[in-house]
Design a protein around this motif. Structure first.
Motif, PDB file in Angstrom:
ATOM      1  N   ILE A   1       0.829  -1.199   0.000  1.00  0.00           N
ATOM      2  CA  ILE A   1       0.000   0.000   0.000  1.00  0.00           C
ATOM      3  C   ILE A   1       0.869   1.255   0.000  1.00  0.00           C
ATOM      4  O   ILE A   1       0.578   2.218  -0.717  1.00  0.00           O
ATOM      5  CB  ILE A   1      -0.979  -0.025   1.196  1.00  0.00           C
ATOM      6  CG1 ILE A   1      -2.023  -1.118   0.969  1.00  0.00           C
ATOM      7  CG2 ILE A   1      -1.648   1.323   1.394  1.00  0.00           C
ATOM      8  CD1 ILE A   1      -2.878  -1.428   2.166  1.00  0.00           C
ATOM      9  N   GLU A   2       1.964   1.249   0.784  1.00  0.00           N
ATOM     10  CA  GLU A   2       2.870   2.398   0.815  1.00  0.00           C
ATOM     11  C   GLU A   2       3.487   2.669  -0.554  1.00  0.00           C
ATOM     12  O   GLU A   2       3.562   3.814  -0.994  1.00  0.00           O
ATOM     13  CB  GLU A   2       3.995   2.186   1.836  1.00  0.00           C
ATOM     14  CG  GLU A   2       3.608   2.478   3.254  1.00  0.00           C
ATOM     15  CD  GLU A   2       4.755   2.274   4.232  1.00  0.00           C
ATOM     16  OE1 GLU A   2       5.671   1.478   3.930  1.00  0.00           O
ATOM     17  OE2 GLU A   2       4.730   2.914   5.288  1.00  0.00           O
ATOM     18  N   VAL A   3       3.931   1.617  -1.224  1.00  0.00           N
ATOM     19  CA  VAL A   3       4.532   1.771  -2.550  1.00  0.00           C
ATOM     20  C   VAL A   3       3.509   2.343  -3.532  1.00  0.00           C
ATOM     21  O   VAL A   3       3.815   3.251  -4.306  1.00  0.00           O
ATOM     22  CB  VAL A   3       5.087   0.412  -3.055  1.00  0.00           C
ATOM     23  CG1 VAL A   3       5.459   0.479  -4.530  1.00  0.00           C
ATOM     24  CG2 VAL A   3       6.283  -0.002  -2.212  1.00  0.00           C
ATOM     25  N   ALA A   4       2.299   1.821  -3.498  1.00  0.00           N
ATOM     26  CA  ALA A   4       1.250   2.306  -4.402  1.00  0.00           C
ATOM     27  C   ALA A   4       0.873   3.752  -4.098  1.00  0.00           C
ATOM     28  O   ALA A   4       0.629   4.535  -5.007  1.00  0.00           O
ATOM     29  CB  ALA A   4       0.021   1.416  -4.301  1.00  0.00           C
ATOM     30  N   ALA A   5       0.836   4.116  -2.823  1.00  0.00           N
ATOM     31  CA  ALA A   5       0.454   5.477  -2.436  1.00  0.00           C
ATOM     32  C   ALA A   5       1.493   6.496  -2.888  1.00  0.00           C
ATOM     33  O   ALA A   5       1.157   7.649  -3.180  1.00  0.00           O
ATOM     34  CB  ALA A   5       0.241   5.558  -0.935  1.00  0.00           C
ATOM     35  N   ARG A   6       2.752   6.092  -2.946  1.00  0.00           N
ATOM     36  CA  ARG A   6       3.814   7.004  -3.384  1.00  0.00           C
ATOM     37  C   ARG A   6       3.744   7.277  -4.882  1.00  0.00           C
ATOM     38  O   ARG A   6       4.165   8.326  -5.335  1.00  0.00           O
ATOM     39  CB  ARG A   6       5.190   6.441  -3.023  1.00  0.00           C
ATOM     40  CG  ARG A   6       5.612   6.823  -1.622  1.00  0.00           C
ATOM     41  CD  ARG A   6       7.059   6.471  -1.373  1.00  0.00           C
ATOM     42  NE  ARG A   6       7.080   5.462  -0.311  1.00  0.00           N
ATOM     43  CZ  ARG A   6       7.622   4.268  -0.404  1.00  0.00           C
ATOM     44  NH1 ARG A   6       8.247   3.893  -1.479  1.00  0.00           N
ATOM     45  NH2 ARG A   6       7.572   3.428   0.612  1.00  0.00           N
ATOM     46  N   ASN A   7       3.245   6.312  -5.654  1.00  0.00           N
ATOM     47  CA  ASN A   7       3.142   6.484  -7.104  1.00  0.00           C
ATOM     48  C   ASN A   7       2.073   7.514  -7.448  1.00  0.00           C
ATOM     49  O   ASN A   7       0.997   7.530  -6.848  1.00  0.00           O
ATOM     50  CB  ASN A   7       2.805   5.158  -7.795  1.00  0.00           C
ATOM     51  CG  ASN A   7       3.934   4.166  -7.693  1.00  0.00           C
ATOM     52  OD1 ASN A   7       5.083   4.531  -7.479  1.00  0.00           O
ATOM     53  ND2 ASN A   7       3.595   2.892  -7.841  1.00  0.00           N
ATOM     54  N   SER A   8       2.377   8.334  -8.430  1.00  0.00           N
ATOM     55  CA  SER A   8       1.449   9.367  -8.850  1.00  0.00           C
ATOM     56  C   SER A   8       0.235   8.747  -9.546  1.00  0.00           C
ATOM     57  O   SER A   8       0.364   7.805 -10.329  1.00  0.00           O
ATOM     58  CB  SER A   8       2.154  10.327  -9.803  1.00  0.00           C
ATOM     59  OG  SER A   8       1.270  11.313 -10.235  1.00  0.00           O
ATOM     60  N   GLY A   9      -0.937   9.258  -9.255  1.00  0.00           N
ATOM     61  CA  GLY A   9      -2.157   8.772  -9.893  1.00  0.00           C
ATOM     62  C   GLY A   9      -2.865   7.668  -9.145  1.00  0.00           C
ATOM     63  O   GLY A   9      -3.975   7.296  -9.507  1.00  0.00           O
ATOM     64  N   PHE A  10      -2.250   7.122  -8.113  1.00  0.00           N
ATOM     65  CA  PHE A  10      -2.875   6.052  -7.339  1.00  0.00           C
ATOM     66  C   PHE A  10      -3.323   6.583  -5.984  1.00  0.00           C
ATOM     67  O   PHE A  10      -2.690   7.467  -5.413  1.00  0.00           O
ATOM     68  CB  PHE A  10      -1.908   4.881  -7.135  1.00  0.00           C
ATOM     69  CG  PHE A  10      -1.592   4.146  -8.394  1.00  0.00           C
ATOM     70  CD1 PHE A  10      -2.450   3.181  -8.879  1.00  0.00           C
ATOM     71  CD2 PHE A  10      -0.439   4.430  -9.098  1.00  0.00           C
ATOM     72  CE1 PHE A  10      -2.165   2.499 -10.053  1.00  0.00           C
ATOM     73  CE2 PHE A  10      -0.139   3.762 -10.271  1.00  0.00           C
ATOM     74  CZ  PHE A  10      -1.007   2.800 -10.753  1.00  0.00           C
TER      75      PHE A  10
END
Length: 155
Positions: free
Chosen positions: A96-105
């Motif tokens: 979840i942390e990795v996905a939250a850091r990505n733009s657009g997610f």
């Protein structure tokens, strides 16, 4: 006098989630709640409108989740829209942390329910926002399915 199985059909859904977002991956999380909050949820007085999740210091928090004050709660009653901690395992939190850091997610709550053991669970999803034309296509597909069903029932 055996254990009785708790059965509850309570399900509170975020109806805008599937319309506004494309859900990529879902997780089921427990929530840290107070006594009056669980009683309000069991009576169906909760909502997921304008709710989102954030990650802070290797923890996931749900923000802006509405749980009405318990009617019989006294001075112990809870705050209606406080931040609530979600209970996930370490690997899920890292995803979840990795996905939250990505733009657009973004991380959004999809469904709140009470499981067979009487515990409140929140289904959250890693989601990507839909464009306006994607939303129009979703409306068109839904209307087409409804029309096909209507034509099929006539015959």
């Amino acid at each position: 006098m055996g254990k009785e199985k708790l059965s509850s059909n309570l399900t509170i859904k975020n109806k805008r989630a599937t319309f506004d977002y494309e859900l990529l991956e879902t997780f089921t999380a427990g929530i840290v709640l107070t006594g009056t909050e669980i009683k309000s949820i069991r009576s169906g007085k909760a909502g997921l409108v304008d709710t989102y999740c954030i990650t802070e210091q290797k923890e996931v928090w749900v923000k802006n989740m509405y749980i009405a004050e318990y009617f019989y709660g006294t001075y112990n009653n809870h705050t209606v829209r406080r931040d609530r901690k979600l209970l996930l395992n370490r690997k899920e939190i890292q995803k979840i942390e990795v996905a939250a850091r990505n733009s657009g997610f973004t991380i959004i709550p999809v469904r709140l329910f009470i499981n067979a053991h009487g515990l409140v669970k929140l289904v959250i999803a890693i989601a990507k926002g839909k464009k306006e034309y994607d939303k129009r296509n979703a409306i068109r597909e839904r209307d087409d399915k409804r029309e096909m069903k209507r034509i099929g029932n006539r015959e």
